[in-house]
Structure formats: C-alpha cells, structure tokens
Scaffold this motif. Structure first.
Motif, mmCIF file in Angstrom:
data_model
loop_
_atom_site.group_PDB
_atom_site.id
_atom_site.type_symbol
_atom_site.label_atom_id
_atom_site.label_comp_id
_atom_site.label_asym_id
_atom_site.label_seq_id
_atom_site.Cartn_x
_atom_site.Cartn_y
_atom_site.Cartn_z
ATOM 1 N N LYS A 1 -24.370 61.242 -55.922
ATOM 2 C CA LYS A 1 -23.052 60.646 -55.709
ATOM 3 C C LYS A 1 -23.178 59.238 -55.137
ATOM 4 O O LYS A 1 -22.541 58.295 -55.591
ATOM 5 C CB LYS A 1 -22.245 61.527 -54.750
ATOM 6 C CG LYS A 1 -21.082 62.205 -55.440
ATOM 7 C CD LYS A 1 -20.326 63.186 -54.561
ATOM 8 C CE LYS A 1 -20.200 62.847 -53.119
ATOM 9 N NZ LYS A 1 -19.519 63.919 -52.353
ATOM 10 N N ASN B 1 -22.066 55.788 -57.012
ATOM 11 C CA ASN B 1 -21.085 54.909 -56.396
ATOM 12 C C ASN B 1 -21.632 53.488 -56.289
ATOM 13 O O ASN B 1 -20.991 52.521 -56.712
ATOM 14 C CB ASN B 1 -20.724 55.454 -55.017
ATOM 15 C CG ASN B 1 -19.513 54.737 -54.440
ATOM 16 O OD1 ASN B 1 -18.723 54.171 -55.215
ATOM 17 N ND2 ASN B 1 -19.382 54.741 -53.137
ATOM 18 N N GLU C 1 -14.808 65.691 -58.852
ATOM 19 C CA GLU C 1 -15.183 64.693 -57.863
ATOM 20 C C GLU C 1 -15.850 63.493 -58.545
ATOM 21 O O GLU C 1 -15.532 62.336 -58.267
ATOM 22 C CB GLU C 1 -16.132 65.329 -56.842
ATOM 23 C CG GLU C 1 -16.230 64.554 -55.558
ATOM 24 C CD GLU C 1 -17.129 65.242 -54.537
ATOM 25 O OE1 GLU C 1 -17.047 64.889 -53.356
ATOM 26 O OE2 GLU C 1 -17.921 66.136 -54.947
ATOM 27 N N LEU D 1 -14.581 59.664 -58.840
ATOM 28 C CA LEU D 1 -15.430 58.571 -58.379
ATOM 29 C C LEU D 1 -15.532 57.476 -59.450
ATOM 30 O O LEU D 1 -15.413 56.281 -59.170
ATOM 31 C CB LEU D 1 -16.811 59.148 -58.083
ATOM 32 C CG LEU D 1 -17.714 58.430 -57.092
ATOM 33 C CD1 LEU D 1 -18.657 59.443 -56.460
ATOM 34 C CD2 LEU D 1 -18.480 57.314 -57.734
ATOM 35 N N GLN E 1 -12.227 55.548 -60.116
ATOM 36 C CA GLN E 1 -11.866 54.547 -59.105
ATOM 37 C C GLN E 1 -12.375 53.160 -59.472
ATOM 38 O O GLN E 1 -11.893 52.155 -58.984
ATOM 39 C CB GLN E 1 -12.440 54.949 -57.750
ATOM 40 C CG GLN E 1 -11.576 55.959 -57.031
ATOM 41 C CD GLN E 1 -12.306 56.594 -55.870
ATOM 42 O OE1 GLN E 1 -13.399 56.144 -55.502
ATOM 43 N NE2 GLN E 1 -11.702 57.616 -55.284
#
Ligand SMILES: Nc1ncnc2c1ncn2[C@@H]1O[C@H](COP(=O)(O)OP(=O)(O)OP(=O)(O)O)[C@@H](O)[C@H]1O
Ligand SMILES: [Mg+2]
Lengths: 267, 225
Positions: free
Chosen positions: B30, B34, B67, B71, B74
């Motif tokens: 993750k 990101n 999730e 992510l 976004q």
C-alpha cells in the motif's frame, strides 16, 4: 386398516362435497364400511347433501375438544345397514380451533373401524386444507373443465406432492358438458389430464339431477339410472381396484341414423 | 539492502497496468503504491486513464480490493478498470463451477412453484401456467413451457431459453421481458424453439437450430468428433 382419502380442489364450488357424498355412498353400496368426515368448519354442508342434518348432536370440534366420544358424534345413515357414517363439521367454531396433529390422530383412529374415510376438504390452501390433508394417505383432486379451476387444481397438486404421507393424487373432472367440449369451447378431458399429468380416476357429466338429488338430501349415486350416478359408481369401483373404462359422454339427440345403427348393433 | 520493486507500472495503449508483487506484506504494498502513484501523477493531464491491476498470486479480500481501488482513485485521473488475481477462494471457485454446471430436474413445475438453479437448467417436464423456472445460465425444457422462464437472471444477456413446446406466459432473459402474444399463434409452429436477445436488444423466438450459429459457446463438448 382403512384408507383415508381427502377430496380437494383449491377452487371453491367445483363439487368436492358432492363428490365426497357420492363416492362415500357408492362405496357403501359396494358393501364397504365408510366414514365421511366434513372438515369445512363454519360452512358445513355434507350433512345437508346426505340428508342427515337433523340428526346431528355433536360435531368434529366437540370430538377434538373432548366434549364427547367419536362414536357419539358419528351420524349413522339409516339407508345403509351399519355401513355409512358421517362426522359433521362444526357450524359455529372458528377454522383455527382445529390443528393438523389433532386431525391426524382422529383419522388414524377412524381407520381402525372403517374401510374408507372420505374427507371433504374446504376450498383454499390455508389451515382448513392442511387439517383435511393431515390424516389422509390418498387424495382426489376435483376440477371442472374451466381454466381457472384447472389452474387451482395444478396449485393444489403441487402442494399435495410435497406431503410425504399422501400418494400421488387422482383426478376427477366434474360438470362436463359434452357439447361444449366437442365444439372446443371447453377444455377437453385429454387436454386437462395431460396438463395436470396425474391419474384420471373419473369424469362426471353436468346433470341437473345431481343438484335435485342433493337438495333432497339423497345423493345421486343412490339412483341406478342416472349418468352422473354411474360415473360415481365407476369411480368407487376404480378405488376398489377394478379397471372400468371411461364413460362415453355424448349429446342426447344423436340423430335417427345413429339410433338405428345402435339398434342393429352396428358401430 | 537490495530493494526489490513491489509495484511496477507499465503504460499500455489502453492505459496503465500495475503489477503488484505477491511476496511482500500488504501494508508495504500500500505504502509503495501510494508513493509511486503520487510520484508519477501527471496532474496536468485531464484525460481519464484506465488502470488494470494484477495481483499475481496474492489473494485480496473484497475490503482490501476496495481499499486499493480507493487509493488509486484518489490520484485524480486514474480509474480502476479491474483487479485480476491468479487465486480464488474455495467459495468463488465453487460458485464458478456451479455457474458452469447443467442441473437436470425431472419434475412438473406447477402453479405457484419456483425452480431456481445457479447454472444451466435442463428440465425434463413441463412448466405449467403460474409456475416459474429461473437459471443463472440457459434454460432447456424437454416439455412444454406454459409458465414463466427467466434465463441469465444475474445479467447474462447471452443466455437462451428453449423448449419442446414454447407457449410461455412470459419470457425473461437478463433484464429483458417479453410476454406471450395476445392472439393465439397457430399450433404446431410452437415446437422446438428457442428464445434469445437479438442485436436490437429484444427477445426473439426462433427455431432451435439457429442457436448453434448465434451462441456457438453453448456447446460444452471439448475436442472433435
Ligand atoms: N356433476 C354435477 N352436475 C350438476 N351440478 C353439480 C355437479 N357437481 C356439483 N354440482 C353442483 O355444484 C354446486 C357446488 O357443488 P359442491 O357444494 O359439491 O362444491 P364444493 O367444491 O364442495 O364447494 P365449496 O368449495 O363451497 O365447499 C352444488 O350446487 C352442486 O349441486
Ligand atoms: Mg364443500
């Protein structure tokens, strides 16, 4: 041990009570010990059709609630020598006064004393239907040759097929009017039987004498010379295991030529 | 420390493909995702870019999938097209198998009754008026269909309904519905037919034999004769 047969239909007014009375009578005429049970609580009329109304003292609900013994509630049909009895429905009680378990216990008990228990079922698929079916091991579904009656018969057959204690039901097509069937204005016997795909145990003509006889409290099956009576007697014989061919229902006035042919025995 | 790449991004003619390594922890994955996306985000572009995510042999729960999608979403102009994985849970695998199975039932479906199967249905019997059969896949009836049949009820528009005698009160395929014509069609013509959704998105009834051309995939026989 006797057999308990429930007479049912789904749709109202197609002839369950008439059928119950006449099959019971026809079986008694064959020398069988028969007990008719009216489960149409609140709307009893098997007693009227049998002409036994004025002899009722106790009813089904009295028996189930312990106000009397079964023997006290059974009404004997004097036309038969100790062969035909009726257990009348209650006229006043609520349908839900009776449970399926109670009915099963009662029918099991009656089976010890009678060859045939004929159970007249109320219309519909609610509690009354469940009570009537609870003690039965066989079922007869009555329909008329109308689309709506056949549809309801189909629904009832579906429900009966889910009852493990009931054998695959048999079919009676009642109130047949030969001229309408012949013209294709009414579903015909084969069409209905194929559609419902259960065993056909009898066809009964629509006959004014049936109504007259019922109104006099003397089931038509008592009369040996009537087309509907013969139909009910045939059904009784089939229940007893005989193989009897289906009645040929035809129009009355067949024309002179057919009459002559018949007279000379020509087919 | 020889740092292995957990996330590799490739541009294709359809958009981006993200390969997510399946040996690192989910949390590391993750973080790196990101980081990489922020780094390479070209906010000056206003065209939407579709993203395909490959998770290799990693199993993602539905919550984790959501999730990751969130992510990625976004990052302004990225849209997740789909997430692909080499692994299935047992439940998913069983469902896939079920959806692919033909279930045979010998029964008359009477008024008021409903028969429902996840895959294809082979009914040996009739469906009477007031009765309903439903299948996730195709419906084949070796008898008369006089009630309601609903094929592809999970949305499969390619599903078909066929019956030896086709006299339905209603046919449904996926979310299309058609009812029986009001006038009585001539008898005899209603034998061995099939119903399918045609190019105009309408339910059409035709001879059974058109199926092998319209839906060649209906054959489950593998190999040649
Ligand atoms: N074969 C027949 N020919 C002429 N009339 C008939 C025939 N069978 C039944 N009937 C008449 O049809 C009416 C309804 O019959 P019956 O009371 O037996 O129906 P049912 O199914 O018991 O009705 P319910 O659902 O109200 O209990 C009665 O008037 C009866 O006399
Ligand atoms: Mg009645």
């Amino acid at each position: 041990m006797g057999e308990a047969i429930v007479i049912t239909s789904g749709k109202g007014g197609v002839g369950k009570t008439t059928t119950s009375a006449n099959i019971g009578t026809a079986l008694a005429l064959q020398g069988k010990r028969v007990c008719l049970v009216d489960t149409d609580i609140g709307l009893r009329n098997l007693d009227v059709v049998m002409g036994l109304e004025n002899r009722i003292i106790y009813d089904l609900v009295d028996v189930l609630e312990g106000r009397c013994k079964v023997q006290q509630a059974l009404v004997k049909d004097k036309r038969f020598d100790d062969l035909l009895y009726l257990l009348p429905a209650a006229q006043t009680s609520d349908k839900n006064a009776v449970s399926a378990e109670q009915m099963k216990t009662l029918i099991d008990k009656l089976k010890q004393d009678y060859d045939y228990i004929i159970i007249d079922c109320p219309a519909g698929i609610e509690q009354g239907y469940r009570n009537a079916v609870a003690g039965a091991t066989k079922a007869i579904v009555v329909t008329t040759p109308e689309v709506s009656a056949v549809r309801d018969a189909d629904r009832i057959i579906g429900l009966l097929e889910k009852e493990e204690h009931v054998e695959s039901p048999n079919l009676i097509i009642n109130r047949i009017r030969p001229h309408l069937m012949k013209n294709g204005d009414m579903l015909d016997v084969e069409e209905i039987t194929q559609h419902l795909s259960i065993n056909l145990i009898g066809i009964v003509a629509d006959d004014d004498q049936v109504i007259k006889a019922s109104n006099h409290g003397e089931p038509i099956a008592m009369n040996p010379n009537n087309v509907a009576s013969v139909a009910y007697r045939n059904i009784a014989r089939r229940i007893l295991g005989e193989s009897v061919p289906l009645q040929q229902l035809q129009e009355e006035n067949k024309g002179v030529f057919t009459k002559i042919k018949k007279f000379f025995g020509v087919k | 420390m020889n740092k292995k790449q957990n996330v590799t991004i490739k541009g294709t003619k359809d958009g981006l493909t993200l390969h997510l390594d399946d040996s690192c922890s989910y949390e590391d994955l993750k973080k790196e995702l990101n980081h990489k996306l922020t780094e390479s985000s070209r906010s000056n572009e206003d065209r939407l870019i579709s993203v395909l995510v490959h998770t290799g042999n990693r199993y993602l729960s539905k919550a984790q999938e959501e999730e990751l999608k969130e992510l990625i979403r976004q990052k302004k102009n990225l849209v997740v097209e789909s997430i692909r994985s080499n692994v299935l849970t047992k439940v998913e695998a069983e469902k896939l198998k079920q959806d692919d199975e033909i279930i045979s039932v010998a029964k008359i479906i009477r008024s008021g009754q409903v028969l429902e199967v996840p895959g294809d249905l082979l009914l040996i019997g009739d469906v009477n008026p007031g009765g309903t059969v439903k299948a996730g896949g195709n419906i084949f009836i070796l008898g008369a269909l006089k009630g309601i049949a609903h094929a592809g009820y999970n949305g499969d528009k390619n599903a078909v309904i066929s019956a030896s005698v086709m006299k339905p009160t209603q046919l449904r395929i996926s979310d299309s519905i058609t009812r029986a014509p009001d006038e009585n069609m001539e008898e005899g013509k209603r034998e061995m037919e099939c119903a399918y959704i045609d190019d105009e998105n309408q339910i059409t009834i035709d001879r059974l034999q058109v199926l092998m051309h319209l839906r060649p995939n209906i054959s489950k026989l593998q190999g040649g004769f």
